[in-house]
Scaffold this motif. Structure first.
Motif, PDB file in Angstrom:
ATOM      1  N   GLY A 207       1.366  -3.715  -3.281  1.00 39.68           N
ATOM      2  CA  GLY A 207       2.607  -4.228  -2.708  1.00 39.68           C
ATOM      3  C   GLY A 207       3.160  -3.378  -1.591  1.00 39.68           C
ATOM      4  N   GLY A 208       2.979  -2.070  -1.659  1.00 36.22           N
ATOM      5  CA  GLY A 208       3.486  -1.179  -0.625  1.00 36.22           C
ATOM      6  C   GLY A 208       2.744  -1.285   0.680  1.00 36.22           C
ATOM      7  N   GLU A 209       1.605  -2.002   0.697  1.00 39.47           N
ATOM      8  CA  GLU A 209       0.822  -2.156   1.915  1.00 39.47           C
ATOM      9  C   GLU A 209       0.838  -3.586   2.429  1.00 39.47           C
ATOM     10  OE1 GLU A 209      -2.991   0.105   1.783  1.00 39.47           O
ATOM     11  OE2 GLU A 209      -2.309   0.671  -0.212  1.00 39.47           O
ATOM     12  N   VAL A 210       1.719  -4.433   1.868  1.00 38.59           N
ATOM     13  CA  VAL A 210       1.829  -5.829   2.262  1.00 38.59           C
ATOM     14  C   VAL A 210       3.064  -6.022   3.126  1.00 38.59           C
ATOM     15  CG1 VAL A 210       2.122  -8.199   1.429  1.00 38.59           C
ATOM     16  CG2 VAL A 210       0.631  -6.612   0.193  1.00 38.59           C
ATOM     17  N   LYS A 211       2.901  -6.688   4.248  1.00 33.66           N
ATOM     18  CA  LYS A 211       4.025  -7.004   5.129  1.00 33.66           C
ATOM     19  C   LYS A 211       4.944  -8.028   4.452  1.00 33.66           C
ATOM     20  CE  LYS A 211       1.051  -8.132   8.300  1.00 33.66           C
ATOM     21  NZ  LYS A 211       0.390  -8.585   9.560  1.00 33.66           N
TER      22      LYS A 211
END
Length: 417
Positions: A207-211
């Motif tokens: 989730g921390g790497e999803v725009k």
């Protein structure tokens, strides 16, 4: 961690699809036929499994809107219930959620591809595959995502083509009375099916790497789960009706058997190639998603700090997961891995959905949960039923699953001291 939000809806959905379509769907229907005694009961099981996965995807999507960061169950349970609950969930993710499924998918790849690889042992071929994708995903996030997306799109296209071809060639057998519905065996079969559907929550781990994660993650979970459910129903209809039940019951390589019955040796080899590709992308997705959980745990101080990252891919966590997967690959039997994974992961997801209910009661309607309270409670009821049947029918596997959870609690106490 300072996240690099570079993944869009396509990459997040591809991650879900690749995590779901792995070893389970290509290896379990033969065993289900042996236990249930009817192809229609097998298809009913796959439909029920799809509904269960969709309920879970809706619940996880609500949590992802509230906590749009990497970490999955570890993050959700740490933030909503207690750090100990999150630690145990992370412990299960490390062992059962990613490392063991990675070993199972790699072994299945080695088994299907063995004739093309000079007959080398399945474990050796699987080991090479794990190491190759660990290297790819350790280089750079975007590059790993591109490889992942391409493999998933090709996999879906080939599976759809195979199902369409088979649909034109298969003749449904004459209707015969089905045996009495085996309630207990059906409940246990759902544990195996739940393993095949595991991965419907994959996007929450990155989730921390999803725009725009609060919007994209819930959509990716629903789209990916719906797509895979349709593919599973089509594939398994082909598997269970392509050949006589006596030839399929109890067999692992149902894909090869079904393809050979439809189109001979040529189609058998072609379908084996499709399955091998599906397993390759499954390995890739597991290598991509799992290490983000361990990196998040390290940044929170509950795992060694060397696993945390300031930016870029979590290389140390990738190496740790690859090492554990290789250990499972060379030390455990395939069927033991499947049962352990399905049972233990069901408990972990149930705990996370229970945490959603607690959070909703705490925050009220400001936390939007579609279908609340029916959706989360229906999901929990399904998991509890599967767990109860498995404890009765497969006590040894259940004991190992509970032991894994207990070991996580012990590790938490040691870490706190």
């Amino acid at each position: 961690m300072t996240p690099q939000r570079s993944l869009g809806l396509t990459s997040a959905t591809a991650l879900v699809v690749a995590n779901m379509i792995g070893a389970g769907v290509f290896t379990t229907s033969g065993f289900l036929l042996a236990d249930l005694g009817s192809p229609w009961y097998v298809l009913l099981g796959w439909a029920v499994g799809g509904v269960q996965a969709a309920l879970g995807a809706v619940c996880y999507g609500a949590l992802a809107r509230r906590i749009p960061e990497s970490g999955g169950e570890y993050l959700f349970l740490s933030r909503t219930l207690h750090p100990a609950a999150g630690y145990v969930a992370g412990w299960l993710s490390l062992l059962v959620g990613f490392s063991a499924p990675l070993a199972a998918a790699a072994f299945a790849f080695g088994a299907y591809a063995k004739p093309w690889l000079g007959g080398i042992p399945a474990a050796l071929a699987g080991s090479i595959l794990i190491l190759v994708f660990a290297a790819i995903h350790a280089v750079e996030v975007r590059r790993g995502a591109r490889v992942q997306n391409a493999a998933v799109l090709l996999k879906i296209a080939l599976i759809v083509a195979f199902v369409a071809l088979a649909a034109c060639a298969i003749e449904l057998p004459a209707l015969q009375p089905d045996p009495p519905f085996p309630v207990a065996a059906f409940g246990v079969s759902l544990i195996w099916i739940s393993f095949s559907y595991s991965g419907w929550n994959a996007a929450v781990y990155v989730g921390g790497e999803v725009k725009d994660a609060a919007k994209i993650i819930p959509r990716s979970l629903i789209i990916g789960t719906a797509l895979v459910t349709l593919l599973y129903l089509g594939l398994n209809a082909v598997f269970v009706f392509a050949a006589p039940m006596a030839e399929l019951a109890g067999k692992l390589d149902v894909g090869r058997i079904a393809a050979r019955a439809i189109g001979g040796v040529i189609l058998e080899e072609a379908v084996a190639g499709i399955i091998a590709l599906a397993l390759v992308s499954s390995v890739s997705s597991l290598v991509m998603a799992g290490p983000r959980v361990y990196a998040q745990m390290a940044s929170d101080g509950v795992l060694p700090g060397g696993l945390a990252v300031a930016s870029g891919p979590p290389r140390a966590a990738i190496a740790l997961q690859a090492g554990l997967a290789l250990l499972f690959l060379w030390s455990a039997t395939f069927d033991a891995l499947l049962t352990w994974i399905g049972f233990t992961l069901s408990i972990s997801t149930a705990a996370t959905v229970a945490a959603l209910i607690v959070l909703r009661r705490r925050e009220g309607i400001s936390l939007a949960v579609p279908g609340y309270p029916v959706v989360p409670w229906l999901f929990l009821a399904g998991v509890m039923a599967m767990t109860a049947f498995t404890v009765v029918q497969r006590p040894m596997e259940s004991l190992v699953g509970f032991g894994t959870i207990l070991a996580g609690l012990v590790a938490w106490r040691i870490q706190k001291k």
